[in-house]
Design a protein around this motif. Sequence first.
Motif, short mmCIF file in Angstrom:
data_model
loop_
_atom_site.label_atom_id
_atom_site.label_comp_id
_atom_site.label_asym_id
_atom_site.label_seq_id
_atom_site.Cartn_x
_atom_site.Cartn_y
_atom_site.Cartn_z
N SER A 33 30.73 2.20 16.81
CA SER A 33 31.28 0.87 17.12
C SER A 33 30.25 -0.22 16.82
CB SER A 33 31.71 0.82 18.58
OG SER A 33 32.13 -0.47 18.92
N LEU A 34 29.02 0.00 17.22
CA LEU A 34 27.95 -0.97 16.97
C LEU A 34 27.72 -1.14 15.47
CD1 LEU A 34 25.79 -2.86 18.09
CD2 LEU A 34 24.28 -0.87 18.28
N ALA A 35 27.75 -0.04 14.75
CA ALA A 35 27.56 -0.09 13.29
C ALA A 35 28.70 -0.88 12.65
CB ALA A 35 27.49 1.31 12.72
N THR A 57 17.39 -3.77 13.56
CA THR A 57 17.43 -3.68 15.02
C THR A 57 18.53 -2.73 15.47
OG1 THR A 57 16.55 -5.91 15.23
CG2 THR A 57 17.67 -5.01 17.15
N VAL A 58 19.70 -2.86 14.85
CA VAL A 58 20.83 -1.99 15.19
C VAL A 58 20.50 -0.55 14.86
CG1 VAL A 58 23.23 -1.43 14.61
CG2 VAL A 58 22.57 -3.80 15.05
N LEU A 59 19.93 -0.31 13.70
CA LEU A 59 19.56 1.06 13.31
C LEU A 59 18.53 1.65 14.27
CD1 LEU A 59 19.44 0.82 9.42
CD2 LEU A 59 21.05 2.12 10.81
N GLU A 60 17.57 0.84 14.69
CA GLU A 60 16.58 1.33 15.65
C GLU A 60 17.25 1.72 16.96
OE1 GLU A 60 13.70 -1.80 15.96
OE2 GLU A 60 12.85 -1.36 13.99
N ARG A 61 18.21 0.93 17.39
CA ARG A 61 18.92 1.23 18.63
C ARG A 61 19.73 2.53 18.49
NH1 ARG A 61 23.30 -2.26 21.90
NH2 ARG A 61 23.29 -0.97 23.75
N GLU A 96 20.03 6.45 22.47
CA GLU A 96 20.57 5.90 23.72
C GLU A 96 22.10 5.85 23.73
OE1 GLU A 96 19.06 1.97 24.34
OE2 GLU A 96 16.99 2.58 24.04
N LEU A 97 22.70 5.75 22.55
CA LEU A 97 24.14 5.57 22.45
C LEU A 97 24.83 6.87 22.08
CD1 LEU A 97 24.05 2.33 20.26
CD2 LEU A 97 24.24 2.46 22.74
N ASP A 98 26.02 7.07 22.65
CA ASP A 98 26.79 8.24 22.22
C ASP A 98 27.38 7.92 20.84
OD1 ASP A 98 29.27 6.84 22.45
OD2 ASP A 98 29.48 7.45 24.54
N ALA A 99 27.99 8.89 20.21
CA ALA A 99 28.46 8.73 18.83
C ALA A 99 29.48 7.61 18.70
CB ALA A 99 29.06 10.05 18.34
#
Length: 99
Positions: free
Chosen positions: A80-82, A63-67, A72-75
Amino acid sequence: MQNDSPNTERYIAIARACLKAINDTAANSGSREEKIQAVYQAIDKAFQAEFSEYRQSVAIMATVLERIASGELDADKAASLARKTLDQQPAGTKTGIMH
């Protein structure tokens, strides 16, 4: 198997389930094939129980990788999410040792 392996308890639980199934089927009547099938089912059930945490972890990572892949997210947000996702992984996956 090393005693300090993060998976030692998982192996022990699976081994106990296998031995219990073998002992249970030895005492029961039934064909050899039925007894073998009962042992296979016990092994499968033990593996499913012990590795459910890993399956949940993989689903979250997907799910995180798909996001992240959606763009949608900047680098910085993606990184940070990773990092947050990696920090929440089960201990056994952090070492890379699965057996």
